[in-house]
Every structure is written in C-alpha cells, then in structure tokens.
Design a protein around this motif. Structure first.
Motif, short mmCIF file in Angstrom:
data_model
loop_
_atom_site.label_atom_id
_atom_site.label_comp_id
_atom_site.label_asym_id
_atom_site.label_seq_id
_atom_site.Cartn_x
_atom_site.Cartn_y
_atom_site.Cartn_z
N VAL A 28 -58.53 -34.22 12.57
CA VAL A 28 -58.78 -32.89 13.15
C VAL A 28 -59.45 -32.04 12.07
CG1 VAL A 28 -57.73 -30.91 14.29
CG2 VAL A 28 -56.65 -33.16 14.48
N THR A 29 -60.61 -31.49 12.39
CA THR A 29 -61.31 -30.67 11.39
C THR A 29 -61.90 -29.42 12.05
OG1 THR A 29 -63.44 -31.72 11.67
CG2 THR A 29 -62.02 -32.68 10.00
N ARG A 30 -62.46 -28.57 11.22
CA ARG A 30 -63.12 -27.33 11.64
C ARG A 30 -62.14 -26.34 12.28
NH1 ARG A 30 -66.50 -31.54 11.81
NH2 ARG A 30 -68.55 -31.28 10.84
N MET A 31 -61.10 -26.03 11.49
CA MET A 31 -60.18 -24.98 11.94
C MET A 31 -59.88 -24.07 10.76
SD MET A 31 -58.35 -28.08 11.84
CE MET A 31 -57.64 -28.82 10.40
N GLY A 32 -59.48 -22.84 11.08
CA GLY A 32 -59.17 -21.87 10.03
C GLY A 32 -58.41 -20.69 10.57
N ILE A 33 -58.27 -19.67 9.74
CA ILE A 33 -57.50 -18.49 10.12
C ILE A 33 -58.21 -17.26 9.57
CG2 ILE A 33 -55.98 -18.74 8.07
CD1 ILE A 33 -53.66 -17.75 9.89
N THR A 34 -58.22 -16.17 10.31
CA THR A 34 -58.87 -14.96 9.79
C THR A 34 -57.99 -14.36 8.68
OG1 THR A 34 -57.74 -13.53 11.37
CG2 THR A 34 -59.88 -14.40 12.06
N LYS A 35 -58.62 -13.54 7.83
CA LYS A 35 -57.87 -12.94 6.71
C LYS A 35 -56.69 -12.12 7.22
CE LYS A 35 -61.51 -12.52 3.31
NZ LYS A 35 -62.57 -11.65 2.86
N LYS A 36 -56.95 -11.36 8.31
CA LYS A 36 -55.90 -10.48 8.84
C LYS A 36 -54.73 -11.32 9.38
CE LYS A 36 -55.61 -6.39 11.71
NZ LYS A 36 -55.59 -6.55 13.15
N ALA A 37 -55.06 -12.37 10.14
CA ALA A 37 -54.00 -13.21 10.69
C ALA A 37 -53.27 -13.94 9.56
CB ALA A 37 -54.59 -14.21 11.68
N ASP A 38 -54.01 -14.30 8.51
CA ASP A 38 -53.39 -14.99 7.38
C ASP A 38 -52.37 -14.08 6.69
OD1 ASP A 38 -53.16 -17.24 5.61
OD2 ASP A 38 -54.18 -16.02 4.10
N SER A 39 -52.69 -12.79 6.55
CA SER A 39 -51.68 -11.95 5.88
C SER A 39 -50.49 -11.67 6.81
CB SER A 39 -52.26 -10.67 5.26
OG SER A 39 -53.17 -10.10 6.11
N THR A 40 -50.74 -11.61 8.12
CA THR A 40 -49.60 -11.46 9.06
C THR A 40 -48.70 -12.70 8.97
OG1 THR A 40 -51.08 -10.28 10.56
CG2 THR A 40 -49.00 -11.03 11.49
N LEU A 41 -49.35 -13.87 8.93
CA LEU A 41 -48.58 -15.12 8.86
C LEU A 41 -47.79 -15.16 7.54
CD1 LEU A 41 -47.86 -17.89 10.05
CD2 LEU A 41 -49.94 -18.82 9.03
N SER A 42 -48.44 -14.80 6.43
CA SER A 42 -47.74 -14.81 5.13
C SER A 42 -46.51 -13.91 5.19
CB SER A 42 -48.65 -14.29 4.01
OG SER A 42 -49.68 -15.21 3.80
N ARG A 43 -46.68 -12.71 5.77
CA ARG A 43 -45.53 -11.78 5.83
C ARG A 43 -44.36 -12.41 6.58
NH1 ARG A 43 -49.26 -7.76 6.61
NH2 ARG A 43 -48.96 -7.72 8.86
N GLN A 44 -44.68 -13.10 7.69
CA GLN A 44 -43.59 -13.71 8.48
C GLN A 44 -42.96 -14.88 7.72
OE1 GLN A 44 -43.46 -14.09 12.60
NE2 GLN A 44 -45.34 -13.03 13.05
N LEU A 45 -43.81 -15.68 7.06
CA LEU A 45 -43.28 -16.87 6.38
C LEU A 45 -42.52 -16.50 5.10
CD1 LEU A 45 -46.20 -19.47 6.84
CD2 LEU A 45 -44.16 -19.16 8.25
#
Ligand code: PML
Length: 272
Positions: free
Chosen positions: A138-155
C-alpha cells in the motif's frame, strides 16, 4: 489540480540486503527537503541498525489526493497471545470473515516469512493477490499537517505518539476506505514490537498488545476481501493518493464488551 503541488515521498532502507526501515507520506513541495532529512536520519539511526542502503523516491502526484478521515482508534485489553487470538476471532467473525480465513491469516503471518506487501484473502481464506510471494504494497498515503498535530495531541494523552502507530493508522485508514476490504490483521515484523492491530470500517483500528512474543522477527498484513474487482482494488491500494485531513477519536484500553458497545453506538448514529 489546486494551487498545491503534492509529492509522494517514500523511503526504504536496508542493512546487508535485509530491509531495516521504511517510511512514506504525501507532502507539499516546500516540505520535501526537511522530510528527506528526517527519513534519512531515521534510516541511519534505526534500532535495527544503521542502514547501508537508503532508497528514496520523490514523485510529483499527477492526481489530487483524496481527502479522508482516519479510522477511530482504541486498544483491546489483552495480556497474552492466546487472549489476543480469541479477541481477533470474535471481532472479525462478527463482520462475516470466516474462522477458516482468520486461522489461515494467523498461520501465514507466523510461518516465518515476511512478505514485502500484504496478503489479499477472500472471506474463506483463499489468497487473491497475483504475486503470492511479494503481496500488495500500500503506497501513496499521508496526513495533512493540521490532522497530524490533532492526531499527535490525541496519541500523547494515550502515551503512544510515535511513528509506528501513526503510520499504521494512516495506512489502515486508506485501506479501509475501499468498500471491498472487510477487515485486516497486522502483526509487526519488528522483533521488539509486540503490538499488532485489526482494522475494519465497522470497528475502526483496534490495537492488540501482546499479539506475539518478543524476539520474533516476522509478521505482515492480511486484508480480507469481499466481492468486486481485485485489479481495481490493487490499483487503489498502490496508486491512488489519499490524504487524511480529519481525525476520528482515539481511545485507550477497552474491554471486548466495550468495543462491541462502541460499534453498536456508531451503527445507530449512522442510521439517524
Ligand atoms: C509495523 O510494524 O509497521 C506495524 C505496526 C502495527 C501496530 C501499530 C500500533 O501500535 O498501533
């Protein structure tokens, strides 16, 4: 295409001909230099050893990435591989995957060979991918910067804010957006990483601590497939760019009962 130019950046590293680390994401042009530094640093300082070969692919995307939500995440409360297997059978069989297929997936993922890509299995356990040795990557996937910081906060709140969890969640979220994929079982091939997961649209991404004993250097992924055109599915998994721009709730450890309750609650909300 919008004013944004997106690139898929992929890294694979090895030591003495053996795969040691990998990473990938979708980035805007201005972020590429930093990300290449980060990926290269990762390969050179990986706990499996310093890479002696690092392959980087940087490819401009001709197609605008599809924006999707992440799967909701939780962890099942289990203490040993036997309890994990029981939970996996209960959850996956409740969405129509046969015990034979689940059994087959466990056997293939613990046989001692790690494939480069994932196995595709129908719900009876019959393998569907054209190359049974390589599987489907599985390739060609990613996360936007904003979603990445939301995810970091939750994790961070859960004490699991690391690249392994994030990258596995991003991959599973892409995979399960495709209606033909019913479920997934993943066991890490990292001998020091004993948490795996199962994923599905019905239950989300469920982490499975103690799925294997420490020291086992193999694992992989099995996707359980129902109906449809396998060629089209493979094209989606490999070629269609997907970007996560919305994060669904991430919860801590839940009992099996709580996991089933969450699923019924989500189902009743989606009917309203
Ligand atoms: C991998 O090694 O990339 C697979 C990781 C699976 C589990 C990630 C998690 O802890 O949620």
């Amino acid at each position: 295409m919008s004013k944004h130019l997106y690139y898929s950046v992929r890294m694979r590293a090895g030591q003495n001909g053996v795969h040691s680390s990998g990473a990938e994401g979708i980035y805007e042009k201005d972020d590429i230099i930093d990300i290449v530094k980060e990926y290269t640093g990762r390969a050179l300082t990986h706990e499996k050893g310093r890479a002696d070969e690092i392959r980087l692919t940087i490819e401009e995307l001709k197609e605008k990435p599809r924006k999707i939500s992440s799967l909701p995440l939780c962890t099942v409360k289990t203490q040993n591989p036997e309890a994990v297997q029981k939970a996996v059978f209960k959850i996956l069989s409740s969405i129509g995957i046969t015990e034979r297929a689940i059994d087959e997936a466990f056997k293939s993922l613990t046989i001692g060979i790690t494939m480069r890509g994932a196995m595709l299995m129908d719900i009876e356990g019959v393998r569907l991918e054209p190359d049974l040795l390589r599987g489907v990557r599985v390739t060609r996937m990613g996360i936007t910067k904003k979603a990445d910081s939301t995810l970091s906060r939750q994790l961070i709140k859960l004490g699991i804010n690391n690249d392994t969890v994030k990258e596995a969640l991003i991959l599973a979220s892409k995979v399960h957006k495709y209606p033909m994929v019913l479920g997934e079982l993943c066991i890490s091939d990292d001998p020091n990483y004993t948490t795996g997961y199962i994923a599905s649209r019905a239950f989300g991404y469920i982490r499975l601590p103690h799925i294997k004993k420490r020291g086992i250097p193999y694992g992989g992924r099995a996707f359980f497939i129902t109906g449809g055109e396998v060629k089209e599915l493979i094209k989606y998994l490999q070629m269609i760019p997907v970007l996560i721009d919305n994060i669904k709730p991430c919860e801590g450890a839940l009992t099996l009962k709580e996991i089933f309750e969450r699923k019924s609650h989500r189902k009743s909300l989606s009917r309203k």
